[in-house]
Motif scaffolding. Structure first.
Motif, short mmCIF file in Angstrom:
data_model
loop_
_atom_site.label_atom_id
_atom_site.label_comp_id
_atom_site.label_asym_id
_atom_site.label_seq_id
_atom_site.Cartn_x
_atom_site.Cartn_y
_atom_site.Cartn_z
N ALA A 91 -0.04 -26.44 -18.47
CA ALA A 91 0.94 -27.37 -17.90
C ALA A 91 1.05 -27.18 -16.39
O ALA A 91 1.14 -28.15 -15.63
N PHE A 92 1.04 -25.92 -15.96
CA PHE A 92 1.11 -25.66 -14.52
C PHE A 92 -0.15 -26.18 -13.83
O PHE A 92 -0.08 -26.74 -12.73
N ALA A 93 -1.29 -26.01 -14.47
CA ALA A 93 -2.54 -26.54 -13.90
C ALA A 93 -2.45 -28.05 -13.76
O ALA A 93 -2.92 -28.63 -12.76
N GLY A 94 -1.85 -28.71 -14.74
CA GLY A 94 -1.65 -30.15 -14.65
C GLY A 94 -0.75 -30.52 -13.50
O GLY A 94 -0.98 -31.52 -12.80
N SER A 95 0.28 -29.70 -13.25
CA SER A 95 1.18 -29.99 -12.13
C SER A 95 0.47 -29.86 -10.79
O SER A 95 0.78 -30.58 -9.83
N LEU A 96 -0.52 -28.97 -10.70
CA LEU A 96 -1.28 -28.82 -9.45
C LEU A 96 -2.08 -30.08 -9.13
O LEU A 96 -2.26 -30.43 -7.97
N LEU A 97 -2.58 -30.75 -10.18
CA LEU A 97 -3.32 -32.00 -9.96
C LEU A 97 -2.41 -33.08 -9.38
O LEU A 97 -2.86 -33.96 -8.64
N ILE A 98 -1.13 -33.00 -9.72
CA ILE A 98 -0.18 -34.02 -9.26
C ILE A 98 0.30 -33.74 -7.84
O ILE A 98 0.29 -34.61 -6.97
N ILE A 99 0.69 -32.48 -7.58
CA ILE A 99 1.31 -32.19 -6.29
C ILE A 99 0.31 -31.77 -5.21
O ILE A 99 0.63 -31.81 -4.03
N LYS A 100 -0.90 -31.37 -5.60
CA LYS A 100 -2.00 -31.11 -4.66
C LYS A 100 -1.55 -30.26 -3.45
O LYS A 100 -1.44 -30.77 -2.34
N PRO A 101 -1.29 -29.00 -3.65
CA PRO A 101 -0.86 -28.15 -2.54
C PRO A 101 -1.91 -28.06 -1.44
O PRO A 101 -3.10 -28.02 -1.70
N THR A 102 -1.45 -28.02 -0.20
CA THR A 102 -2.36 -27.92 0.94
C THR A 102 -2.62 -26.46 1.27
O THR A 102 -1.98 -25.56 0.73
N GLU A 103 -3.53 -26.23 2.21
CA GLU A 103 -3.84 -24.85 2.60
C GLU A 103 -2.66 -24.17 3.28
O GLU A 103 -2.59 -22.94 3.36
N ALA A 104 -1.69 -24.97 3.78
CA ALA A 104 -0.53 -24.40 4.47
C ALA A 104 0.29 -23.50 3.55
O ALA A 104 0.98 -22.59 4.01
N VAL A 105 0.22 -23.77 2.24
CA VAL A 105 1.02 -23.00 1.30
C VAL A 105 0.62 -21.53 1.27
O VAL A 105 1.38 -20.66 0.86
N PHE A 106 -0.60 -21.21 1.74
CA PHE A 106 -1.09 -19.84 1.67
C PHE A 106 -0.76 -19.00 2.91
O PHE A 106 -0.91 -17.79 2.87
N HIS A 107 -0.38 -19.64 4.01
CA HIS A 107 -0.12 -18.84 5.21
C HIS A 107 1.19 -19.19 5.92
O HIS A 107 1.44 -18.69 7.01
N SER A 108 2.00 -20.04 5.34
CA SER A 108 3.27 -20.39 5.95
C SER A 108 4.38 -19.47 5.46
O SER A 108 4.51 -19.23 4.26
N PRO A 109 5.23 -18.95 6.37
CA PRO A 109 6.38 -18.14 5.93
C PRO A 109 7.30 -18.92 5.01
O PRO A 109 7.90 -18.35 4.10
N ALA A 110 7.40 -20.23 5.24
CA ALA A 110 8.24 -21.06 4.38
C ALA A 110 7.73 -21.07 2.94
O ALA A 110 8.51 -21.21 2.00
N ALA A 111 6.42 -20.90 2.77
CA ALA A 111 5.84 -20.89 1.42
C ALA A 111 6.31 -19.66 0.65
O ALA A 111 6.61 -19.73 -0.55
N LEU A 112 6.38 -18.53 1.34
CA LEU A 112 6.87 -17.31 0.70
C LEU A 112 8.33 -17.49 0.28
O LEU A 112 8.73 -17.06 -0.80
N ILE A 113 9.10 -18.16 1.13
CA ILE A 113 10.50 -18.42 0.80
C ILE A 113 10.58 -19.37 -0.40
O ILE A 113 11.42 -19.20 -1.29
N GLY A 114 9.69 -20.37 -0.42
CA GLY A 114 9.66 -21.29 -1.55
C GLY A 114 9.32 -20.59 -2.86
O GLY A 114 9.91 -20.87 -3.91
N LEU A 115 8.36 -19.66 -2.80
CA LEU A 115 8.00 -18.88 -3.98
C LEU A 115 9.17 -18.01 -4.43
O LEU A 115 9.43 -17.85 -5.62
#
Length: 288
Positions: free
Chosen positions: A131-155
């Motif tokens: 189900a989570f894999a299916g959600s990735l197809l929908i929301i298509k995270p960008t590369e910013a999610v891996f190096h943005s401080p905001a991404a860590l806060i979101g996690l």
């Protein structure tokens, strides 16, 4: 009786997904306001709503002293989840923020195992993972999610929500009433965010205020629904249905913002719906 409670839990979590989708829509419609200010008004409406229900039903604290700790843990984790999620929405593209927030069903299952000792069967883990894999197809995270401080806060927000849902389950098994759990959480969140609001309040138009009040009303519906869901069934059996929020968001996005899903999104919708059916059939087979 157990099967009936499980069916009710699925209905409640689907309702919560719809309400939280509406909440996100109204938060987005409220425009450029500080995330803490949005959070305060979101929880203020929930607080008033919960207080009214408690007064009408004559319900209050169960009197079990051990539950005070769980109420505070649920409220603290839930407040962390909201603040981090709103911060991520304000500082990341919406797709990235949504993906990080949808880690909460995973965290709910993990902490249900660690705290409640609820066993996780391999088929259930695989279904939620798909189900989570299916959600990735929908929301298509960008590369910013891996190096943005905001991404860590979101996690961190997804982690907080997962812990909060686990303690909702704990409180349900220990006899606490759902409206009181929502009341304590909402009061705690308002108290935490009030000092910032007093110092840095940003004036709002009538339209913005109305959007935030509607967001708060939707959030109240979501809180009551998801509290009832985790009162009725373990996270491992119902968390997959939480991904229906993405489907509701897609429908609202189309009709309100004119957003049209692409081919990958439609594949993702199909996967999520299939996994929800698979979870239903698996749980039904185990109870026969």
């Amino acid at each position: 009786m157990k099967e009936k409670k499980k069916a009710l839990a699925v209905i409640y979590i689907l309702l919560s997904a719809l309400f939280f989708s509406l909440m996100n829509m109204f938060v987005r419609l409220s425009g450029d306001l500080p995330s803490v200010q949005k959070s305060f008004f979101r929880n203020l409406v929930s607080l008033v709503f919960a207080a009214a229900i408690l007064k009408r039903e004559g319900a209050w604290f169960s009197g079990k002293r051990e539950n005070i700790r769980y109420l505070l843990l649920r409220s603290g984790a839930g407040t962390l989840g909201i603040l981090c999620n709103f911060y991520a929405v304000d500082h990341l593209v919406l797709a990235d923020a949504s993906m990080l927030n949808k880690m909460s069903p995973f965290f709910a299952i993990v902490f249900s195992y660690l705290i409640l000792k609820e066993k996780i069967r391999l088929p259930q883990a695989l279904i939620v993972g798909c189900a989570f894999a299916g959600s990735l197809l929908i929301i298509k995270p960008t590369e910013a999610v891996f190096h943005s401080p905001a991404a860590l806060i979101g996690l961190l927000g997804g982690l907080g929500a997962g812990i909060a849902y686990t303690y909702v389950r704990v409180l349900g098994t220990k006899g606490e009433k759902g409206p009181f759990v929502v009341f304590v959480f909402s009061a705690f969140s308002c108290a935490v965010t009030l000092p910032y609001l007093l110092l840095y309040f940003q004036p709002m138009s009538r339209g913005q205020l109305l959007s935030l009040l509607l967001a708060g009303l939707s959030a109240a519906g979501g809180q009551f629904s998801i509290t009832a869901a985790y009162f009725h069934a373990p996270a491992k059996e119902i968390s997959v249905y939480d991904y229906s929020q993405i489907l509701f968001s897609a429908v609202l996005g189309f009709f309100v913002f004119g957003q049209i899903p692409d081919a990958l999104s439609w594949i993702g919708y199909g996967i999520i719906c299939s996994m929800a059916v698979a979870m239903f059939l698996y749980n039904r087979k185990r109870t026969l």
